[in-house]
Design a protein around this motif. Structure first.
Motif, PDB file in Angstrom:
ATOM      1  N   ASN A  41      36.164  35.071  38.460  1.00 57.19           N
ATOM      2  CA  ASN A  41      35.127  34.824  37.449  1.00 57.19           C
ATOM      3  C   ASN A  41      35.663  34.682  36.029  1.00 57.19           C
ATOM      4  OD1 ASN A  41      35.788  37.455  36.656  1.00 57.19           O
ATOM      5  ND2 ASN A  41      34.008  38.383  37.619  1.00 57.19           N
ATOM      6  N   TRP A  42      36.975  34.615  35.869  1.00 57.14           N
ATOM      7  CA  TRP A  42      37.622  34.701  34.549  1.00 57.14           C
ATOM      8  C   TRP A  42      37.011  33.728  33.532  1.00 57.14           C
ATOM      9  CZ3 TRP A  42      40.923  38.576  33.451  1.00 57.14           C
ATOM     10  CH2 TRP A  42      41.671  38.506  32.275  1.00 57.14           C
ATOM     11  N   LEU A  43      36.960  32.446  33.886  1.00 54.96           N
ATOM     12  CA  LEU A  43      36.511  31.443  32.914  1.00 54.96           C
ATOM     13  C   LEU A  43      34.996  31.415  32.749  1.00 54.96           C
ATOM     14  CD1 LEU A  43      39.026  28.540  33.583  1.00 54.96           C
ATOM     15  CD2 LEU A  43      38.909  30.075  31.609  1.00 54.96           C
ATOM     16  N   SER A  44      34.275  32.101  33.611  1.00 51.42           N
ATOM     17  CA  SER A  44      32.834  32.216  33.394  1.00 51.42           C
ATOM     18  C   SER A  44      32.504  33.392  32.483  1.00 51.42           C
ATOM     19  CB  SER A  44      32.104  32.372  34.736  1.00 51.42           C
ATOM     20  OG  SER A  44      32.409  33.620  35.340  1.00 51.42           O
ATOM     21  N   LYS A  45      33.471  34.297  32.307  1.00 45.89           N
ATOM     22  CA  LYS A  45      33.226  35.488  31.490  1.00 45.89           C
ATOM     23  C   LYS A  45      33.986  35.484  30.166  1.00 45.89           C
ATOM     24  CE  LYS A  45      31.624  38.854  34.810  1.00 45.89           C
ATOM     25  NZ  LYS A  45      31.492  40.318  34.926  1.00 45.89           N
ATOM     26  N   PHE A  46      34.923  34.550  30.011  1.00 44.87           N
ATOM     27  CA  PHE A  46      35.666  34.410  28.762  1.00 44.87           C
ATOM     28  C   PHE A  46      35.440  33.021  28.174  1.00 44.87           C
ATOM     29  CE2 PHE A  46      38.369  37.824  30.554  1.00 44.87           C
ATOM     30  CZ  PHE A  46      38.537  38.637  29.438  1.00 44.87           C
ATOM     31  N   ASP A  47      35.431  32.931  26.851  1.00 43.04           N
ATOM     32  CA  ASP A  47      35.463  31.657  26.150  1.00 43.04           C
ATOM     33  C   ASP A  47      36.897  31.363  25.748  1.00 43.04           C
ATOM     34  OD1 ASP A  47      32.667  31.102  26.131  1.00 43.04           O
ATOM     35  OD2 ASP A  47      32.397  32.541  24.480  1.00 43.04           O
ATOM     36  N   VAL A  48      37.353  30.121  26.006  1.00 39.26           N
ATOM     37  CA  VAL A  48      38.662  29.669  25.528  1.00 39.26           C
ATOM     38  C   VAL A  48      38.451  29.123  24.124  1.00 39.26           C
ATOM     39  CG1 VAL A  48      40.615  28.153  25.951  1.00 39.26           C
ATOM     40  CG2 VAL A  48      39.378  29.153  27.888  1.00 39.26           C
ATOM     41  N   GLN A  49      39.101  29.740  23.144  1.00 38.32           N
ATOM     42  CA  GLN A  49      38.803  29.468  21.736  1.00 38.32           C
ATOM     43  C   GLN A  49      39.813  28.518  21.096  1.00 38.32           C
ATOM     44  OE1 GLN A  49      38.670  33.686  20.409  1.00 38.32           O
ATOM     45  NE2 GLN A  49      36.516  33.289  19.962  1.00 38.32           N
ATOM     46  N   ALA A  50      39.384  27.295  20.825  1.00 40.12           N
ATOM     47  CA  ALA A  50      40.212  26.328  20.109  1.00 40.12           C
ATOM     48  C   ALA A  50      39.938  26.487  18.619  1.00 40.12           C
ATOM     49  CB  ALA A  50      39.902  24.917  20.578  1.00 40.12           C
ATOM     50  N   ILE A  51      40.502  27.545  18.036  1.00 41.12           N
ATOM     51  CA  ILE A  51      40.222  27.884  16.638  1.00 41.12           C
ATOM     52  C   ILE A  51      41.521  27.930  15.840  1.00 41.12           C
ATOM     53  CG2 ILE A  51      38.181  29.231  17.279  1.00 41.12           C
ATOM     54  CD1 ILE A  51      39.864  31.780  16.835  1.00 41.12           C
ATOM     55  N   ASN A  52      41.398  27.885  14.519  1.00 37.20           N
ATOM     56  CA  ASN A  52      42.548  28.134  13.664  1.00 37.20           C
ATOM     57  C   ASN A  52      42.937  29.595  13.782  1.00 37.20           C
ATOM     58  OD1 ASN A  52      42.617  25.470  12.644  1.00 37.20           O
ATOM     59  ND2 ASN A  52      41.087  25.971  11.090  1.00 37.20           N
ATOM     60  N   GLY A  96      51.392  23.749  15.325  1.00 37.95           N
ATOM     61  CA  GLY A  96      52.192  24.723  16.052  1.00 37.95           C
ATOM     62  C   GLY A  96      52.155  24.534  17.554  1.00 37.95           C
ATOM     63  N   ARG A  97      52.884  25.410  18.257  1.00 43.13           N
ATOM     64  CA  ARG A  97      53.005  25.309  19.707  1.00 43.13           C
ATOM     65  C   ARG A  97      51.665  25.605  20.385  1.00 43.13           C
ATOM     66  NH1 ARG A  97      56.796  24.134  22.609  1.00 43.13           N
ATOM     67  NH2 ARG A  97      58.290  24.292  20.879  1.00 43.13           N
ATOM     68  N   LYS A  98      51.343  24.791  21.380  1.00 42.00           N
ATOM     69  CA  LYS A  98      50.061  24.937  22.088  1.00 42.00           C
ATOM     70  C   LYS A  98      50.040  26.248  22.866  1.00 42.00           C
ATOM     71  CE  LYS A  98      48.747  20.060  22.614  1.00 42.00           C
ATOM     72  NZ  LYS A  98      49.819  19.457  21.798  1.00 42.00           N
ATOM     73  N   SER A  99      48.879  26.916  22.795  1.00 38.50           N
ATOM     74  CA  SER A  99      48.717  28.222  23.420  1.00 38.50           C
ATOM     75  C   SER A  99      47.243  28.446  23.708  1.00 38.50           C
ATOM     76  CB  SER A  99      49.267  29.314  22.485  1.00 38.50           C
ATOM     77  OG  SER A  99      49.127  30.603  23.047  1.00 38.50           O
ATOM     78  N   VAL A 100      46.954  29.609  24.293  1.00 36.86           N
ATOM     79  CA  VAL A 100      45.587  29.945  24.701  1.00 36.86           C
ATOM     80  C   VAL A 100      45.158  31.251  24.035  1.00 36.86           C
ATOM     81  CG1 VAL A 100      44.142  30.631  26.656  1.00 36.86           C
ATOM     82  CG2 VAL A 100      45.785  28.771  26.920  1.00 36.86           C
ATOM     83  N   ARG A 101      43.924  31.246  23.559  1.00 38.42           N
ATOM     84  CA  ARG A 101      43.272  32.464  23.075  1.00 38.42           C
ATOM     85  C   ARG A 101      41.904  32.538  23.743  1.00 38.42           C
ATOM     86  NH1 ARG A 101      42.301  35.338  17.415  1.00 38.42           N
ATOM     87  NH2 ARG A 101      40.092  35.870  17.591  1.00 38.42           N
ATOM     88  N   ILE A 102      41.604  33.666  24.392  1.00 37.35           N
ATOM     89  CA  ILE A 102      40.316  33.813  25.063  1.00 37.35           C
ATOM     90  C   ILE A 102      39.585  35.044  24.538  1.00 37.35           C
ATOM     91  CG2 ILE A 102      41.148  32.650  27.153  1.00 37.35           C
ATOM     92  CD1 ILE A 102      41.121  35.490  28.483  1.00 37.35           C
ATOM     93  N   GLN A 103      38.256  34.973  24.536  1.00 32.63           N
ATOM     94  CA  GLN A 103      37.431  36.082  24.088  1.00 32.63           C
ATOM     95  C   GLN A 103      36.286  36.283  25.059  1.00 32.63           C
ATOM     96  OE1 GLN A 103      36.403  36.737  19.853  1.00 32.63           O
ATOM     97  NE2 GLN A 103      34.265  36.547  20.464  1.00 32.63           N
ATOM     98  N   SER A 104      36.030  37.534  25.430  1.00 34.96           N
ATOM     99  CA  SER A 104      34.947  37.833  26.370  1.00 34.96           C
ATOM    100  C   SER A 104      33.605  37.425  25.775  1.00 34.96           C
ATOM    101  CB  SER A 104      34.933  39.313  26.738  1.00 34.96           C
ATOM    102  OG  SER A 104      34.672  40.123  25.602  1.00 34.96           O
ATOM    103  N   LYS A 105      32.754  36.873  26.627  1.00 36.64           N
ATOM    104  CA  LYS A 105      31.406  36.526  26.186  1.00 36.64           C
ATOM    105  C   LYS A 105      30.606  37.782  25.841  1.00 36.64           C
ATOM    106  CE  LYS A 105      31.296  32.446  29.234  1.00 36.64           C
ATOM    107  NZ  LYS A 105      31.286  31.381  28.218  1.00 36.64           N
ATOM    108  N   ASN A 269      34.502  42.575  21.288  1.00 43.72           N
ATOM    109  CA  ASN A 269      34.844  41.684  22.394  1.00 43.72           C
ATOM    110  C   ASN A 269      36.294  41.882  22.796  1.00 43.72           C
ATOM    111  OD1 ASN A 269      32.778  40.192  20.511  1.00 43.72           O
ATOM    112  ND2 ASN A 269      32.447  39.343  22.539  1.00 43.72           N
ATOM    113  N   ILE A 270      36.602  41.542  24.056  1.00 43.61           N
ATOM    114  CA  ILE A 270      37.970  41.615  24.576  1.00 43.61           C
ATOM    115  C   ILE A 270      38.673  40.286  24.322  1.00 43.61           C
ATOM    116  CG2 ILE A 270      39.360  41.883  26.662  1.00 43.61           C
ATOM    117  CD1 ILE A 270      36.945  43.470  27.832  1.00 43.61           C
ATOM    118  N   ILE A 271      39.907  40.333  23.843  1.00 43.29           N
ATOM    119  CA  ILE A 271      40.678  39.124  23.539  1.00 43.29           C
ATOM    120  C   ILE A 271      42.080  39.232  24.139  1.00 43.29           C
ATOM    121  CG2 ILE A 271      41.731  37.745  21.695  1.00 43.29           C
ATOM    122  CD1 ILE A 271      39.402  38.423  19.916  1.00 43.29           C
TER     123      ILE A 271
END
Length: 323
Positions: A41-52, A96-105, A269-271
């Motif tokens: 359920n990971w991607l249904s419970k976290f948002d992938v954040q394309a933010i600065n 910068g180098r591409k990476s992932v940041r996720i935050q719990s809904k 939230n969890i990040i």
């Protein structure tokens, strides 16, 4: 004993027998499972954040579709993989180098958060990974950094950040780590925070992975915030069987008490993230051995993609219990 007395005694015994399991049930429910995050359920419970990046890192956080297309986030068997681009040579003055940041809904106020981690990002020059919790209107609703470190470090640092006026009695009741940073978790606008560095040389990064991964447990109540770490082979049985009992876990790595936690920490939230250089890894670059390889953190990260092949999270699960 008369037959009537016998019947009365038998009734009392039966009543006691039926009451006993009820009491046991109430004790077992002291920490009830509230949410479980895993590969199902990971991607249904976290948002992938394309933010600065708010920490000014040399990083480009990508959206979910891009992350999946590049293989930066995916299920790997029953585990969740989150990593970074390890092939692109970049312009140090460009993105910068591409990476992932996720935050719990979902956000939480109080809880027992248990993260079972098979692999944490390695101890690499320029890397700054973190597993943490944060509330809105930073720093006023608080931040708890559970796993964090930079560059070649192998000692984890737990840190609280909040608004001024939270001066906890760090280590009251015992802790295995030692304090670093401010006494006031909100001094200087909350940026430095009040940290506790682990006394375990296998609590973070490459050494954590070589030791077989492990589990971090964070207990947040009105009266205290505590964080424990175990190598996988040492995880308490009551965590493995889904009935966690912090009273049986012994001395935590970090132990904060004496702050008005309900006033300073809420709706967090969890990040998970991995950034590079920036306000911490970049700021201490010149005092680390990494500077002997390249005088610029950004230039090193831009030109050495192969250095980040082990800069990834591999998560078995994150479970949140109510308290």
């Amino acid at each position: 004993m008369s037959f009537t007395t016998f019947l009365s005694s038998l009734a009392l015994l039966i009543a006691g027998a039926t009451a006993f399991p009820s009491n046991v049930s109430k004790l077992a429910a002291a920490y009830a499972l509230q949410d479980s995050y895993d590969s199902s359920n990971w991607l249904s419970k976290f948002d992938v954040q394309a933010i600065n990046d708010p920490t000014h890192g040399f990083v480009t956080y990508v959206d979910q579709g891009t992350a999946q297309n590049l293989g930066l986030i995916k299920n790997q068997g029953s585990q969740v993989y989150m990593g970074v681009d390890t092939t692109s040579h970049l312009d140090p003055n460009g993105p910068g180098r591409k990476s992932v940041r996720i935050q719990s809904k979902k956000s939480y106020t109080h809880g027992l958060v248990i993260a079972d981690i098979a692999h944490a990002p390695g101890s690499n020059c320029g890397a700054w990974p973190a597993f943490w919790m944060v509330g809105p209107n930073w720093p006023n609703s608080g931040e708890l950094d559970i796993i964090e470190g930079v560059n070649l470090n192998t000692y984890n640092q737990v840190t609280l950040h909040t608004s001024a006026g939270c001066v906890p009695n760090v280590g009251a009741g015992g802790q295995s780590g030692h304090p670093v940073g401010n006494a006031d978790c909100g001094a200087g606008g909350g940026y430095t925070g009040c940290g506790v560095e682990s006394g375990s040389a296998t609590s973070y990064g490459t050494a954590f992975n070589a030791n077989g991964g492990g589990v971090y447990a964070s207990l947040w109540t009105s009266s205290a915030i505590k964080v424990w770490y175990w190598a996988s082979r040492d995880v308490p049985a009551n965590i493995r069987n889904g009935n966690p009992d912090p009273s049986s876990w012994g001395t935590p790595q970090a132990n904060y008490a004496g702050c008005n936690f309900d006033q300073k920490f809420s709706n967090m939230n969890i990040i998970f993230d991995i950034t590079f250089c920036g306000d911490w890894a970049g700021a201490v670059w010149g005092s680390s051995s990494c500077a002997s390889v390249n005088p610029s953190c950004n230039a090193y990260v831009a030109q050495q993609p192969q250095s980040f092949t082990d800069t990834y999270w591999l998560i078995n699960s994150v479970k949140v219990y109510s308290v």
